[in-house]
Design a protein around this motif. Sequence first.
Motif, short mmCIF file in Angstrom:
data_model
loop_
_atom_site.label_atom_id
_atom_site.label_comp_id
_atom_site.label_asym_id
_atom_site.label_seq_id
_atom_site.Cartn_x
_atom_site.Cartn_y
_atom_site.Cartn_z
N ASP A 181 0.85 -1.19 0.00
CA ASP A 181 0.00 0.00 0.00
C ASP A 181 0.88 1.24 0.00
OD1 ASP A 181 -2.16 -1.66 0.07
OD2 ASP A 181 -2.37 -1.56 2.27
N MET A 182 0.38 2.25 -0.66
CA MET A 182 1.12 3.50 -0.75
C MET A 182 0.58 4.49 0.30
SD MET A 182 1.74 5.92 -4.07
CE MET A 182 0.00 6.23 -4.25
N VAL A 183 1.50 5.12 1.06
CA VAL A 183 1.13 6.04 2.14
C VAL A 183 1.83 7.38 1.88
CG1 VAL A 183 1.16 6.47 4.62
CG2 VAL A 183 0.88 4.12 3.75
N ILE A 184 1.09 8.45 2.02
CA ILE A 184 1.65 9.80 1.86
C ILE A 184 1.84 10.39 3.26
CG2 ILE A 184 1.28 12.11 0.92
CD1 ILE A 184 -0.42 10.81 -1.25
N THR A 185 3.03 10.78 3.53
CA THR A 185 3.37 11.36 4.84
C THR A 185 3.91 12.77 4.67
OG1 THR A 185 5.63 10.45 4.76
CG2 THR A 185 3.89 9.04 5.71
N GLU A 186 4.10 13.46 5.83
CA GLU A 186 4.63 14.83 5.80
C GLU A 186 6.11 14.85 5.47
OE1 GLU A 186 3.74 16.52 9.56
OE2 GLU A 186 1.55 16.55 9.22
N ASP A 187 6.78 13.72 5.67
CA ASP A 187 8.22 13.68 5.40
C ASP A 187 8.54 13.47 3.93
OD1 ASP A 187 8.57 13.94 8.11
OD2 ASP A 187 8.67 11.76 8.45
N ASP A 188 7.53 13.23 3.08
CA ASP A 188 7.78 13.00 1.65
C ASP A 188 8.29 14.28 0.99
OD1 ASP A 188 6.93 10.43 1.99
OD2 ASP A 188 4.88 10.81 1.28
N THR A 189 9.23 14.10 0.12
CA THR A 189 9.74 15.23 -0.65
C THR A 189 8.80 15.54 -1.80
OG1 THR A 189 11.05 13.77 -2.05
CG2 THR A 189 12.10 14.60 -0.03
N ALA A 190 9.12 16.64 -2.51
CA ALA A 190 8.27 17.05 -3.65
C ALA A 190 8.32 16.01 -4.76
CB ALA A 190 8.72 18.42 -4.15
N GLU A 191 9.49 15.44 -4.99
CA GLU A 191 9.61 14.42 -6.05
C GLU A 191 8.82 13.17 -5.69
OE1 GLU A 191 12.04 16.00 -4.66
OE2 GLU A 191 12.99 17.19 -6.25
N GLU A 192 8.87 12.77 -4.42
CA GLU A 192 8.12 11.59 -4.00
C GLU A 192 6.61 11.84 -4.09
OE1 GLU A 192 9.54 10.83 -0.11
OE2 GLU A 192 11.35 9.77 -0.76
N LEU A 193 6.18 13.05 -3.73
CA LEU A 193 4.76 13.37 -3.86
C LEU A 193 4.31 13.33 -5.31
CD1 LEU A 193 4.42 16.28 -1.25
CD2 LEU A 193 3.51 13.95 -1.05
N ASP A 194 5.12 13.91 -6.19
CA ASP A 194 4.77 13.88 -7.62
C ASP A 194 4.69 12.44 -8.13
OD1 ASP A 194 4.72 16.61 -7.60
OD2 ASP A 194 6.78 16.83 -8.36
N LEU A 195 5.64 11.60 -7.74
CA LEU A 195 5.63 10.20 -8.18
C LEU A 195 4.39 9.45 -7.67
CD1 LEU A 195 7.01 7.84 -9.58
CD2 LEU A 195 8.31 7.43 -7.46
N ARG B 102 -2.96 8.57 -10.30
CA ARG B 102 -3.69 8.89 -11.54
C ARG B 102 -3.77 7.68 -12.47
NH1 ARG B 102 -1.01 13.98 -11.03
NH2 ARG B 102 0.67 13.26 -12.40
N ILE B 103 -2.66 6.94 -12.55
CA ILE B 103 -2.69 5.74 -13.41
C ILE B 103 -3.68 4.72 -12.86
CG2 ILE B 103 -1.31 3.77 -14.17
CD1 ILE B 103 1.12 5.62 -14.20
N TYR B 104 -3.67 4.52 -11.56
CA TYR B 104 -4.59 3.55 -10.95
C TYR B 104 -6.04 3.98 -11.13
CZ TYR B 104 -6.87 0.73 -7.37
OH TYR B 104 -7.71 -0.12 -6.70
N ASN B 105 -6.32 5.27 -10.91
CA ASN B 105 -7.68 5.77 -11.10
C ASN B 105 -8.12 5.69 -12.55
OD1 ASN B 105 -8.03 6.38 -8.36
ND2 ASN B 105 -7.09 8.41 -8.58
N GLY B 106 -7.18 5.90 -13.46
CA GLY B 106 -7.52 5.77 -14.88
C GLY B 106 -7.93 4.34 -15.24
N LYS B 107 -7.21 3.36 -14.68
CA LYS B 107 -7.58 1.96 -14.93
C LYS B 107 -8.95 1.65 -14.34
CE LYS B 107 -2.97 -0.07 -15.33
NZ LYS B 107 -2.03 -1.08 -14.79
N LEU B 108 -9.23 2.19 -13.15
CA LEU B 108 -10.54 1.96 -12.56
C LEU B 108 -11.64 2.59 -13.41
CD1 LEU B 108 -9.83 2.51 -8.74
CD2 LEU B 108 -10.13 0.34 -9.96
N ASP B 109 -11.38 3.80 -13.93
CA ASP B 109 -12.38 4.46 -14.77
C ASP B 109 -12.64 3.66 -16.04
OD1 ASP B 109 -12.55 6.46 -12.90
OD2 ASP B 109 -11.12 7.79 -13.94
N ARG B 110 -11.57 3.14 -16.67
CA ARG B 110 -11.76 2.35 -17.90
C ARG B 110 -12.48 1.04 -17.60
NH1 ARG B 110 -6.57 4.47 -18.83
NH2 ARG B 110 -5.57 2.57 -18.06
#
Length: 283
Positions: free
Chosen positions: A1-15, A21-29
């Motif tokens: 599972d993927m977890v977003i924390t306050e210690d994440d950098t900007a690059e990690e947040l973007d990734l 977005r990719i996962y949500n796109g698959k769910l939408d399709r």
Amino acid sequence: DMVITEDDTAEELDLKQIVLRIYNGKLDRRLYRKSFIFDRDLLEYRKNQAAEKRRPKDERDLLNKVKVFARMQTREDFDQFSMGMLNEHALRQRIKQLQEWRRNGITTLEDGAQYEVERSQRLSRRATTQRDSVHLLERLQKIVASRTIRDSASEAAAQKQNSRKPASIVDIESADGIELLSGPEKDLCSRLRLFPRPYLAAKEVLLAEYARVGCLKRRQACELVKIDSTKARWIYDFFVETGWIKPPVREDGDAAAVSIDGPMPVYLAALDTREQPVVKSEF
């Protein structure tokens, strides 16, 4: 599972956002495909397949070509589009039929209907004739193949029979025991391809049995002598004709064997009518 924390950098947040977005796109399709299947009643596979089979082949081919546009249209729009394509196809076929009627000099619908009936009958007779011709051709091919095999077998048998070498006369002059044979006996052994020692053994057995019993049948001679039965019969006939053995006397008083002039049997005289090669034997 993927977890977003306050210690994440900007690059990690973007990734992580890209992954979401990719996962949500698959769910939408996936949701779109599911709704598409339920909206077009594609789960009724057997029902749809039966309906397609009831259509003519040209209509089925046309509908299979336009199915790619179903994802870009609603169900109502696609059904209307499909019906329009089918109507256009039917009109083109009708125009083609009327043009064919005109080329054949047909000017009324009644004559056209009669022409179509006769045309279907001609096509049916032609198909039946072609089918009968194919069956007849297959039968002829089978007959020709069987005759070819039979002729090949006959030719092979004839060649094999013709290729057989005639029985040759064996030269036994240097064989062991030749000095114990007379001239006719030497000729007999040469033509029978029998060496002196086996012949002398057979002669001893036959003469001893004849001396013990007083008469000897040909069948008995063949049983006593442990050589080829044909050679044994010829030796028996030779002994009878030379007078060494007497066959059993028949009820009418005549001997069973018929004697001839000369020391050699009839079968050996027949052999003399054809020259035969002499094969040297090494002893």
